[in-house]
Design an enzyme around this catalytic site. Structure first.
Site, mmCIF file in Angstrom:
data_model
loop_
_atom_site.group_PDB
_atom_site.id
_atom_site.type_symbol
_atom_site.label_atom_id
_atom_site.label_comp_id
_atom_site.label_asym_id
_atom_site.label_seq_id
_atom_site.Cartn_x
_atom_site.Cartn_y
_atom_site.Cartn_z
ATOM 1 N N HIS A 1 0.878 -1.177 0.000
ATOM 2 C CA HIS A 1 0.000 0.000 0.000
ATOM 3 C C HIS A 1 0.918 1.231 0.000
ATOM 4 O O HIS A 1 2.036 1.163 0.518
ATOM 5 C CB HIS A 1 -0.821 -0.062 1.292
ATOM 6 C CG HIS A 1 -1.878 0.989 1.430
ATOM 7 N ND1 HIS A 1 -1.599 2.285 1.799
ATOM 8 C CD2 HIS A 1 -3.221 0.935 1.285
ATOM 9 C CE1 HIS A 1 -2.727 2.973 1.880
ATOM 10 N NE2 HIS A 1 -3.728 2.181 1.561
ATOM 11 N N LYS B 1 -9.952 -0.186 11.027
ATOM 12 C CA LYS B 1 -10.160 -1.376 10.194
ATOM 13 C C LYS B 1 -10.511 -2.589 11.039
ATOM 14 O O LYS B 1 -10.554 -3.715 10.550
ATOM 15 C CB LYS B 1 -8.897 -1.659 9.376
ATOM 16 C CG LYS B 1 -8.598 -0.592 8.318
ATOM 17 C CD LYS B 1 -7.442 -1.001 7.450
ATOM 18 C CE LYS B 1 -6.896 0.132 6.612
ATOM 19 N NZ LYS B 1 -7.748 0.506 5.491
ATOM 20 N N CYS C 1 -4.716 2.480 -3.552
ATOM 21 C CA CYS C 1 -3.451 2.994 -2.978
ATOM 22 C C CYS C 1 -2.332 1.985 -3.169
ATOM 23 O O CYS C 1 -1.509 1.780 -2.270
ATOM 24 C CB CYS C 1 -3.601 3.356 -1.504
ATOM 25 S SG CYS C 1 -4.777 4.642 -1.176
ATOM 26 N N GLN D 1 -4.070 -5.084 7.266
ATOM 27 C CA GLN D 1 -5.092 -6.036 6.797
ATOM 28 C C GLN D 1 -4.968 -7.400 7.464
ATOM 29 O O GLN D 1 -5.737 -8.302 7.142
ATOM 30 C CB GLN D 1 -5.006 -6.205 5.270
ATOM 31 C CG GLN D 1 -5.229 -4.932 4.484
ATOM 32 C CD GLN D 1 -6.648 -4.392 4.605
ATOM 33 O OE1 GLN D 1 -7.575 -5.073 5.068
ATOM 34 N NE2 GLN D 1 -6.839 -3.147 4.217
ATOM 35 N N ASP E 1 3.478 -4.454 7.875
ATOM 36 C CA ASP E 1 2.265 -3.658 7.751
ATOM 37 C C ASP E 1 1.097 -4.613 8.038
ATOM 38 O O ASP E 1 0.735 -5.434 7.193
ATOM 39 C CB ASP E 1 2.183 -3.073 6.335
ATOM 40 C CG ASP E 1 0.869 -2.338 6.097
ATOM 41 O OD1 ASP E 1 -0.040 -2.424 6.955
ATOM 42 O OD2 ASP E 1 0.740 -1.697 5.036
HETATM 43 N N1 PLP Z 1 -1.548 -0.730 4.645
HETATM 44 C C1 PLP Z 1 -2.511 -1.465 4.103
HETATM 45 C C2 PLP Z 1 -2.208 -2.863 3.676
HETATM 46 C C3 PLP Z 1 -3.792 -0.938 3.966
HETATM 47 O O1 PLP Z 1 -4.755 -1.688 3.422
HETATM 48 C C4 PLP Z 1 -4.032 0.380 4.396
HETATM 49 C C5 PLP Z 1 -5.375 0.981 4.214
HETATM 50 O O2 PLP Z 1 -6.171 0.541 3.446
HETATM 51 C C6 PLP Z 1 -2.999 1.101 4.971
HETATM 52 C C7 PLP Z 1 -1.764 0.509 5.086
HETATM 53 C C8 PLP Z 1 -3.189 2.490 5.459
HETATM 54 O O3 PLP Z 1 -4.068 2.494 6.530
HETATM 55 P P1 PLP Z 1 -4.528 3.901 7.142
HETATM 56 O O4 PLP Z 1 -5.202 4.641 6.027
HETATM 57 O O5 PLP Z 1 -5.449 3.516 8.245
HETATM 58 O O6 PLP Z 1 -3.300 4.592 7.591
#
Ligand code: PLP
Length: 417
Positions: free
Chosen positions: A126, A229, A369, A206, A203
């Site tokens: 992401h 989430k 993203c 998810q 990260d």
């Molecule tokens: N990393 C992953 C795999 C994500 O799916 C997301 C958001 O969809 C993020 C990071 C970023 O999360 P946030 O917008 O809550 O910072």
């Protein structure tokens, strides 16, 4: 299979938003990878906090302030328990996963990385796990490299092995792709990275919401995730840092509560985690997050995983039956994570999303993203459905019926596809 007592219909009843209609049709919410809906208990906890417990934390000595501080710190303890961290001192509250990763780039990366070092990410990432490293690479002359994916949408482990050179100081990898629902082989990656003396940032945006997490077993160095989430409020993120690394890191931002003493010529820092939480934190949402953690713990994260596995396998099977649909990723029924990406062979993802939206079905369309991943898949965009505890196979059926509506709107008779 989900435990006997797990009943998604009962769960749904706890989520007021799920009983509303869209365009006169029942809402079918299949966008939990973007954000999840909130149960009554969390909504009430948040409004009750403001009604009964609001006072700034870590400052006042009067009982109301002490109680508010206790609620905030209680969530920290619960987060530590949730991810099986032996201590809560290395649990830092941020605004979201994005801020957690930026904190590592700023407080660890800026201090320890130098020109010629390398950061290794993957094509699954992401933007939250790309952009901070890109910025750092420009600032420090560090090289940013990415592990490609194979044709069937898995991480190319041979390429990982090749790219993991002695110069790699950090491997930053997602535990579960928000686009393809694929889990890279995390344990192998962490083991290989550590043998190479590279640190690993996971990260978990998810993964932590969808399956049991055990940081000690995982053996990563940093873990980032977001409360919104996982049934919690927006504006709360978590960064877990391996204790030995935590004390070597510089503060992220400067301000109140992150210091021990301040003189114009010398400042000493507070101990972690407060050292990394400058200013008034989002304490009301953090307090309510604790109720989301209770809710998930009550269901059991293994049950959450099994429920989503069943839904994902069912949705994947039904999508694969359709000649008008291309599904991305390995397409292995019992390994599919809680997100599935696809495209209609003729209709653009945005049109698919809009038509489904009019039918009351909420899915996400676009690049999610994850533009490097779109490039690797050779598409500008995909449509994605994603699940959580409140989804049922009826939601999947409604979604599949919605796809027939897409064909209908575009005048695509079955034989023409
Ligand atoms: N990393 C992953 C795999 C994500 O799916 C997301 C958001 O969809 C993020 C990071 C970023 O999360 P946030 O917008 O809550 O910072």
């Amino acid at each position: 299979m989900p435990t006997k007592s797990f009943d998604p219909l009962k769960i749904r009843a706890d989520f007021p938003l799920l009983s509303r209609t869209m365009n006169g049709r029942p809402l079918v919410y299949l966008d939990s990878a973007a954000t999840t809906q909130k149960p009554n208990a969390v909504i009430e906890a948040l409004s009750n906090f403001y009604r009964e417990s609001n006072a700034n934390i870590h400052r006042g000595v009067y009982p109301l302030a002490e109680a508010a501080t206790a609620l905030y710190e209680n969530t920290r303890t619960k987060v530590a328990e949730f991810i099986k961290s032996p201590s809560s001192q290395n649990v830092i509250f941020t605004r979201n996963t994005t801020e957690s990763i930026n904190l590592v780039a700023h407080s660890w990366g800026r201090k320890f990385l130098k020109e010629g070092d390398e950061i290794l990410i993957t094509d699954f990432e992401h933007h939250a796990n790309i952009v901070p490293w890109y910025q750092l690479s420009k600032e420090k002359g560090v090289k940013l490299k990415s592990v490609p994916i194979t044709n069937d949408g898995q991480l190319d482990m041979a390429a990982f092995d090749r790219l993991l050179t002695p110069r790699v100081k950090l491997v930053a990898v997602t535990a579960l792709s928000n686009v393809l629902g694929v889990r890279p082989p995390l344990q192998k990656i962490i083991l290989m990275a550590h043998q190479n003396k590279s640190l690993v940032l996971v990260d978990g945006a998810q993964s932590v919401p969808h399956e049991p997490t055990d940081v000690a077993h995982m053996d990563c160095d940093f873990l980032a995730f977001s409360a919104h989430k996982m049934l919690g409020p927006t504006g709360v993120g978590v960064l877990w840092v391996r204790p030995e690394i935590l004390d070597t890191m510089d503060p992220f931002m400067g301000g109140g509560e992150m210091i021990s003493t301040v003189k114009l010529d010398t400042i000493t820092w507070a101990d972690a985690p407060l050292k990394f939480e400058a200013g008034t934190p989002n304490y009301a949402d953090v307090a309510a997050f604790s109720v989301a953690l209770d809710y998930l713990t009550h269901i059991g994260m293994e049950t959450v995983r099994q429920h989503e596995k069943t839904l994902a396998a069912y949705a994947l099977k039904r999508l694969l039956e359709r000649p008008d649909i291309t599904v991305y990723g390995p397409k292995i029924l019992d390994e599919q994570g809680s997100a599935i990406s696809f495209n209609h062979k003729i209709v653009h993802a945005h049109d698919v999303g809009t038509i489904l939206g009019e039918e009351g079905i909420a899915i996400r369309v676009g690049h999610h993203c994850a533009q490097p991943l779109m490039e690797a898949l050779h598409v500008p965009a995909t449509a994605r459905l994603s699940f959580y505890v409140y989804n049922t196979t009826d939601d999947v059926d409604a979604f599949i019926n919605g796809l027939s509506k897409v064909d209908q709107v575009f005048g695509l008779a079955k034989s023409a596809i």
